[in-house]
Motif scaffolding. Structure first.
Motif, PDB file in Angstrom:
ATOM      1  N   TYR A  14       0.667  -1.254   0.215  1.00 19.11           N
ATOM      2  CA  TYR A  14      -0.038   0.082   0.229  1.00 19.11           C
ATOM      3  C   TYR A  14       0.922   1.176   0.145  1.00 19.11           C
ATOM      4  N   LYS A  15       1.896   1.172   0.698  1.00 21.92           N
ATOM      5  CA  LYS A  15       2.773   2.406   0.882  1.00 21.92           C
ATOM      6  C   LYS A  15       3.727   2.570  -0.384  1.00 21.92           C
ATOM      7  N   LEU A  16       3.742   1.571  -1.292  1.00 24.30           N
ATOM      8  CA  LEU A  16       4.731   1.631  -2.328  1.00 24.30           C
ATOM      9  C   LEU A  16       3.970   1.967  -3.518  1.00 24.30           C
ATOM     10  N   SER A  17       2.644   1.200  -3.560  1.00 26.35           N
ATOM     11  CA  SER A  17       2.031   1.225  -4.856  1.00 26.35           C
ATOM     12  C   SER A  17       1.224   2.566  -5.382  1.00 26.35           C
ATOM     13  N   GLY A  18       1.342   3.380  -4.508  1.00 23.48           N
ATOM     14  CA  GLY A  18       0.539   4.831  -5.093  1.00 23.48           C
ATOM     15  C   GLY A  18      -0.706   4.971  -4.865  1.00 23.48           C
ATOM     16  N   SER A  19      -1.319   3.950  -4.165  1.00 24.71           N
ATOM     17  CA  SER A  19      -2.842   3.743  -4.078  1.00 24.71           C
ATOM     18  C   SER A  19      -3.198   4.479  -2.737  1.00 24.71           C
ATOM     19  N   GLN A  20      -2.439   4.813  -1.904  1.00 25.42           N
ATOM     20  CA  GLN A  20      -2.832   5.782  -0.860  1.00 25.42           C
ATOM     21  C   GLN A  20      -3.424   7.254  -1.111  1.00 25.42           C
ATOM     22  N   GLN A  21      -2.976   7.491  -2.619  1.00 22.71           N
ATOM     23  CA  GLN A  21      -3.705   8.875  -3.064  1.00 22.71           C
ATOM     24  C   GLN A  21      -5.325   8.603  -3.352  1.00 22.71           C
ATOM     25  N   TYR A  22      -5.538   7.490  -3.570  1.00 11.72           N
ATOM     26  CA  TYR A  22      -6.886   7.128  -3.913  1.00 11.72           C
ATOM     27  C   TYR A  22      -7.855   6.435  -2.928  1.00 11.72           C
ATOM     28  N   TYR A  23      -7.160   5.621  -1.943  1.00 13.17           N
ATOM     29  CA  TYR A  23      -7.859   4.563  -1.379  1.00 13.17           C
ATOM     30  C   TYR A  23      -7.303   4.778   0.100  1.00 13.17           C
ATOM     31  N   SER A  24      -8.146   4.475   1.249  1.00  9.71           N
ATOM     32  CA  SER A  24      -7.562   4.291   2.700  1.00  9.71           C
ATOM     33  C   SER A  24      -6.962   2.987   2.518  1.00  9.71           C
ATOM     34  N   LEU A  25      -6.173   2.610   3.730  1.00 12.69           N
ATOM     35  CA  LEU A  25      -5.611   1.399   3.917  1.00 12.69           C
ATOM     36  C   LEU A  25      -6.495   0.345   4.041  1.00 12.69           C
ATOM     37  N   ASN A  26      -7.589   0.579   4.697  1.00  9.87           N
ATOM     38  CA  ASN A  26      -8.708  -0.368   4.854  1.00  9.87           C
ATOM     39  C   ASN A  26      -9.381  -0.835   3.699  1.00  9.87           C
ATOM     40  N   GLU A  27      -9.556   0.415   2.758  1.00 14.19           N
ATOM     41  CA  GLU A  27     -10.473   0.291   1.372  1.00 14.19           C
ATOM     42  C   GLU A  27      -9.442  -0.714   0.759  1.00 14.19           C
ATOM     43  N   TYR A  28      -8.113  -0.237   0.464  1.00 16.07           N
ATOM     44  CA  TYR A  28      -7.106  -0.990  -0.345  1.00 16.07           C
ATOM     45  C   TYR A  28      -6.998  -2.633   0.105  1.00 16.07           C
ATOM     46  N   CYS A  29      -6.899  -2.819   1.370  1.00 18.67           N
ATOM     47  CA  CYS A  29      -6.743  -4.068   1.921  1.00 18.67           C
ATOM     48  C   CYS A  29      -8.109  -4.766   1.480  1.00 18.67           C
ATOM     49  N   ASP A  30      -9.307  -4.350   1.606  1.00 14.46           N
ATOM     50  CA  ASP A  30     -10.582  -4.987   1.341  1.00 14.46           C
ATOM     51  C   ASP A  30     -10.696  -5.132  -0.154  1.00 14.46           C
ATOM     52  N   ILE A  31     -10.222  -4.291  -0.947  1.00 13.36           N
ATOM     53  CA  ILE A  31     -10.216  -4.765  -2.440  1.00 13.36           C
ATOM     54  C   ILE A  31      -9.321  -5.794  -2.864  1.00 13.36           C
ATOM     55  N   LEU A  32      -8.151  -6.022  -2.289  1.00 14.87           N
ATOM     56  CA  LEU A  32      -7.432  -7.055  -2.508  1.00 14.87           C
ATOM     57  C   LEU A  32      -7.740  -8.277  -2.222  1.00 14.87           C
ATOM     58  N   GLU A  33      -8.328  -8.202  -0.785  1.00 18.37           N
ATOM     59  CA  GLU A  33      -8.915  -9.722   0.012  1.00 18.37           C
ATOM     60  C   GLU A  33     -10.158 -10.168  -0.554  1.00 18.37           C
ATOM     61  N   ASN A  34     -11.059  -9.353  -1.299  1.00 15.09           N
ATOM     62  CA  ASN A  34     -12.288  -9.694  -1.249  1.00 15.09           C
ATOM     63  C   ASN A  34     -12.870  -9.715  -2.985  1.00 15.09           C
ATOM     64  N   ASN A  35     -11.998  -9.627  -3.889  1.00 17.78           N
ATOM     65  CA  ASN A  35     -12.034  -9.549  -5.193  1.00 17.78           C
ATOM     66  C   ASN A  35     -11.183 -10.543  -5.774  1.00 17.78           C
ATOM     67  N   ARG A  36     -11.555 -11.048  -7.019  1.00 20.43           N
ATOM     68  CA  ARG A  36     -10.518 -12.172  -7.576  1.00 20.43           C
ATOM     69  C   ARG A  36      -9.590 -11.476  -8.652  1.00 20.43           C
ATOM     70  N   PHE A  37      -8.567 -11.561  -8.510  1.00 19.88           N
ATOM     71  CA  PHE A  37      -7.396 -11.051  -9.508  1.00 19.88           C
ATOM     72  C   PHE A  37      -6.671 -12.088 -10.122  1.00 19.88           C
ATOM     73  N   LEU A  38      -6.356 -11.878 -11.346  1.00 21.90           N
ATOM     74  CA  LEU A  38      -5.406 -12.511 -12.072  1.00 21.90           C
ATOM     75  C   LEU A  38      -4.325 -11.757 -12.788  1.00 21.90           C
ATOM     76  N   TYR A  39      -3.134 -11.947 -12.063  1.00 21.12           N
ATOM     77  CA  TYR A  39      -1.999 -11.222 -12.497  1.00 21.12           C
ATOM     78  C   TYR A  39      -1.372 -11.916 -13.900  1.00 21.12           C
ATOM     79  N   HIS A  40      -1.292 -10.600 -14.795  1.00 22.05           N
ATOM     80  CA  HIS A  40      -0.969 -11.125 -16.257  1.00 22.05           C
ATOM     81  C   HIS A  40      -0.740  -9.751 -17.117  1.00 22.05           C
ATOM     82  N   ASP A  41       0.376  -9.663 -17.599  1.00 23.35           N
ATOM     83  CA  ASP A  41       0.528  -8.426 -18.591  1.00 23.35           C
ATOM     84  C   ASP A  41      -0.438  -8.701 -19.753  1.00 23.35           C
ATOM     85  N   LEU A  42      -1.247  -8.167 -20.091  1.00 26.21           N
ATOM     86  CA  LEU A  42      -2.187  -8.342 -21.353  1.00 26.21           C
ATOM     87  C   LEU A  42      -1.478  -7.951 -22.664  1.00 26.21           C
ATOM     88  N   ALA A  43      -0.199  -7.285 -22.702  1.00 22.83           N
ATOM     89  CA  ALA A  43       0.377  -6.959 -23.699  1.00 22.83           C
ATOM     90  C   ALA A  43       0.724  -8.420 -24.250  1.00 22.83           C
TER      91      ALA A  43
END
Length: 237
Positions: free
Chosen positions: A72-101
């Motif tokens: 959270y402190k490294l990603s720049g997300s703190q400009q838009y989300y609180s720590l709790n909001e950020y953690c909630d997004i990552l923990e409660n949604n499904r992500f697939l890490y992939h470079d779509l290029a």
């Protein structure tokens, strides 16, 4: 921070090459029975969607919460989300890490809806066309893709208003605002994106209004109506 961003970009490229031929089946949303995929999602995500992204956030989403707090402190997300909001997004949604290029790592005829916002301008023209071809193959017959992208016509209107620096900095030469992935590499107006969609085989390409269309959850997913172009197309496979 510059070194960290370069390291992340190199890591994403290496992993993308390794994974480019590894395809997965996305899960069905238990609430509506649909398979919905959000491409280049960032952190603007909805329940029931598979969110595909090449960011550090998506890479570390499956990791424990203490890792999320560090990222959270490294990603720049703190400009838009609180720590709790950020953690909630990552923990409660499904992500697939992939470079779509490197294409779409999902099986053919497996998806009902694809959504993408503020993403295709971050791909080179040929990479975008290849990805859209993969999207066509991955969608079920009659499946719908919705793309929202910065409108080239709007960018040119800024130029005509004398706002040349804003047009160049925000639309054409997006430098110093994050990693290589964050830079704009191509721009579209409706005719340009329509031509690409039809060239790869989509039909029924339509310019849509903000938060209006056939794709679920666009009342939340659609943003910035004044600067974005909203387009839907149908898979005829």
């Amino acid at each position: 921070m510059s070194f960290l961003r370069k390291f992340i970009d190199i890591t994403i490229s290496v992993v993308g090459n390794i994974k480019r031929n590894h395809k997965v089946y996305p899960d069905i949303d238990e609430h509506d029975g649909l398979i919905k995929v959000n491409l280049g999602c960032g952190l603007r995500v909805c329940k029931g969607w598979l969110n595909v992204d090449g960011s550090l956030n998506a890479m570390l989403a499956p990791w424990p919460k203490f890792v999320h707090k560090i990222v959270y402190k490294l990603s720049g997300s703190q400009q838009y989300y609180s720590l709790n909001e950020y953690c909630d997004i990552l923990e409660n949604n499904r992500f697939l890490y992939h470079d779509l290029a490197f294409g779409l790592p999902l099986h053919n005829n497996s998806i009902d809806f694809i959504y993408s916002s503020h993403f295709f301008e971050h791909l080179f023209k040929d990479d975008a066309a290849n990805l859209l071809s993969d999207c066509l193959n991955a969608l079920k017959p009659g499946g719908v893709i919705r793309i929202s992208i910065p409108d080239l016509s709007y960018a040119l209107s800024l130029y005509n208003q004398g706002k040349k620096d804003e047009m160049l900095d925000d639309y054409f030469f997006v430098e110093g605002k994050g990693s290589y992935l964050a830079r704009h590499k191509y721009m579209y107006d409706f005719e340009l994106i329509k031509n690409v969609l039809e060239d790869v085989g989509f039909s029924g390409v339509t310019r849509c209004q903000y938060q209006q269309g056939r794709v679920p959850d666009i009342d939340f997913l659609d943003v910035y109506p004044e600067i974005l172009l909203f387009v839907e197309a149908i898979s005829s496979n």
